[in-house]
Design an enzyme around this catalytic site. Structure first.
Site, short mmCIF file in Angstrom:
data_model
loop_
_atom_site.label_atom_id
_atom_site.label_comp_id
_atom_site.label_asym_id
_atom_site.label_seq_id
_atom_site.Cartn_x
_atom_site.Cartn_y
_atom_site.Cartn_z
N GLU A 74 3.62 6.10 -8.08
CA GLU A 74 3.67 5.86 -9.53
C GLU A 74 4.35 4.53 -9.87
O GLU A 74 3.97 3.85 -10.84
CB GLU A 74 4.39 7.06 -10.17
N HIS B 54 4.21 1.71 -8.18
CA HIS B 54 3.19 0.65 -8.06
C HIS B 54 2.21 0.71 -9.24
O HIS B 54 1.80 -0.32 -9.77
CB HIS B 54 2.36 0.84 -6.78
N GLN C 27 14.78 -9.05 -3.65
CA GLN C 27 13.47 -9.68 -3.38
C GLN C 27 13.01 -10.49 -4.59
O GLN C 27 12.53 -11.61 -4.47
CB GLN C 27 12.47 -8.57 -3.04
N GLY D 182 8.39 -5.15 -8.69
CA GLY D 182 9.30 -4.09 -9.14
C GLY D 182 10.75 -4.50 -8.91
O GLY D 182 11.07 -5.15 -7.91
N SER E 197 9.59 5.10 -3.89
CA SER E 197 9.45 4.20 -2.74
C SER E 197 8.45 4.83 -1.78
O SER E 197 8.40 6.06 -1.64
CB SER E 197 10.81 4.08 -2.04
N SER E 198 7.68 3.97 -1.11
CA SER E 198 6.72 4.51 -0.13
C SER E 198 7.50 5.21 0.99
O SER E 198 6.99 6.14 1.63
CB SER E 198 5.88 3.39 0.46
N ARG E 199 8.72 4.76 1.24
CA ARG E 199 9.51 5.34 2.33
C ARG E 199 10.07 6.73 1.99
O ARG E 199 10.56 7.42 2.87
CB ARG E 199 10.63 4.39 2.75
N GLY F 55 0.81 -1.22 0.00
CA GLY F 55 0.00 0.00 0.00
C GLY F 55 0.84 1.26 0.00
O GLY F 55 2.03 1.24 -0.29
N GLN G 206 7.92 -9.25 7.88
CA GLN G 206 9.12 -8.80 7.19
C GLN G 206 9.75 -7.56 7.83
O GLN G 206 10.69 -6.99 7.28
CB GLN G 206 8.85 -8.60 5.70
O1 PAF Z 1 7.73 -5.25 -2.15
C1 PAF Z 1 6.80 -5.20 -1.32
O2 PAF Z 1 6.00 -4.25 -1.27
C2 PAF Z 1 6.66 -6.33 -0.29
O3 PAF Z 1 7.90 -6.82 0.09
C3 PAF Z 1 5.75 -7.46 -0.80
C4 PAF Z 1 6.31 -8.16 -2.04
C5 PAF Z 1 4.37 -6.92 -1.12
C6 PAF Z 1 5.62 -8.53 0.30
O4 PAF Z 1 5.08 -8.00 1.45
#
Ligand code: PAF
Length: 283
Positions: free
Chosen positions: A35, A37, A153, A147, A185-187, A31, A61
């Site tokens: 852009e 996402h 990841q 992404g 990035s959301s961050r 969430g 995580q």
């Molecule tokens: O990349 C992310 O936003 C997260 O690591 C994911 C893949 C949704 C898993 O929680």
């Protein structure tokens, strides 16, 4: 756009879509969409008949001193954005339903999970692999889109899909950057104006590395030193790591022969930011 919160409802919907012969695409997210996402959603839209987005801030995580409770959330805004992109279904389960009190099973992708970001975030990729495996089992997509800003990841999830014979096709989507070069990035929401300016040294340092490679430099030590020097011009940026690794196994390389991944992580104020680029010799 349909919104489902329960695993049983999600399963039922997917089963019906599969029975009707429709191809399901999943874009998993936490969430606070940007852009980057949305470009995953646009890509996903092209790859199948039904597009599912998930929003789940996955507690497994986040480390004990990380930003799980402070992680930015804005469901109403996210919902509007997904609707505009033509997403068919939003799956947003609760943490209680995803991790029942008796939950004891985790997916650990060895080696790939303990290098780069895994070295400074122990357990992080175990949490990622676990939740992605669970989402694949619940949503049962034919295709899933991730992404490539989170390159490690993507490699870990690819390994997991192969090792566990999961029946899903993975698509990695290129990094999306803001006009100033900062990887989305959301961050980034944590950054003050001044911190954001300092954070631009990350993408600048990757450009510097690409220039060096195009001038014929192949030695990792020289490339890494140049990247560190560029970032070092901004005292607000604290480097976590800068590494040049082989793009498949994520093991450090001394020279670039073929394709190598230059990956970095740094802290700027409250934000931990990552970025990367693939370095390739040749024109
Ligand atoms: O990349 C992310 O936003 C997260 O690591 C994911 C893949 C949704 C898993 O929680």
């Amino acid at each position: 756009m349909k919104i489902l919160e329960h695993i049983s409802d999600m399963r039922r919907w997917s089963e019906a879509e599969r029975c009707a012969g429709r191809r399901i695409v999943l874009v998993p997210t936490m969430g606070f969409l940007h852009e980057g996402h949305l470009s995953l959603m646009r890509e996903g839209k092209k790859l199948g008949d039904r597009l599912v987005a998930s929003i789940f801030v996955n507690p497994a995580q986040f480390g004990p001193n990380e930003d799980y409770s402070a992680y930015p959330r804005h469901l109403e805004r996210d919902r509007g954005l997904l609707e505009k992109e033509g997403v068919d279904l939003l799956f947003r389960p609760s943490a209680e339903e995803m991790y029942s009190a008796g939950h004891r099973t985790y997916v650990d992708v060895e080696e790939l999970s303990s290098v780069l970001c895994g070295a400074s975030r122990p357990g992080h990729f175990r949490g990622v692999a676990t939740v992605v495996a669970k989402l694949f089992n619940i949503v049962r997509p034919h295709v899933a889109v991730f992404g490539l800003k989170d390159y490690q990841q993507f490699r870990i999830i690819s390994r997991m899909v192969e090792d566990l014979n999961l029946d899903v096709e993975l698509i990695g989507h290129p990094i999306v950057r803001d006009e100033d070069g900062l990887a989305m990035s959301s961050r980034n929401a944590y950054l003050s104006e001044e911190e954001r300016k300092a954070a631009l040294s990350l993408s600048r340092s990757l450009i510097k590395a690409r220039e060096l490679v195009s001038q014929g430099e192949r030695r990792s030590s020289v490339i890494i030193a140049a990247v560190r020097a560029e970032i070092g011009k901004e005292p607000q940026v604290r480097i976590d790591y800068v590494q040049l690794v082989d793009a498949a196994g994520l093991r450090p390389v001394e020279r670039i022969h073929d394709e190598a991944l230059l990956a970095l992580a740094a802290r700027v104020g409250k934000a931990r930011l990552i970025d990367n680029t693939i370095l390739k010799p040749g024109p």
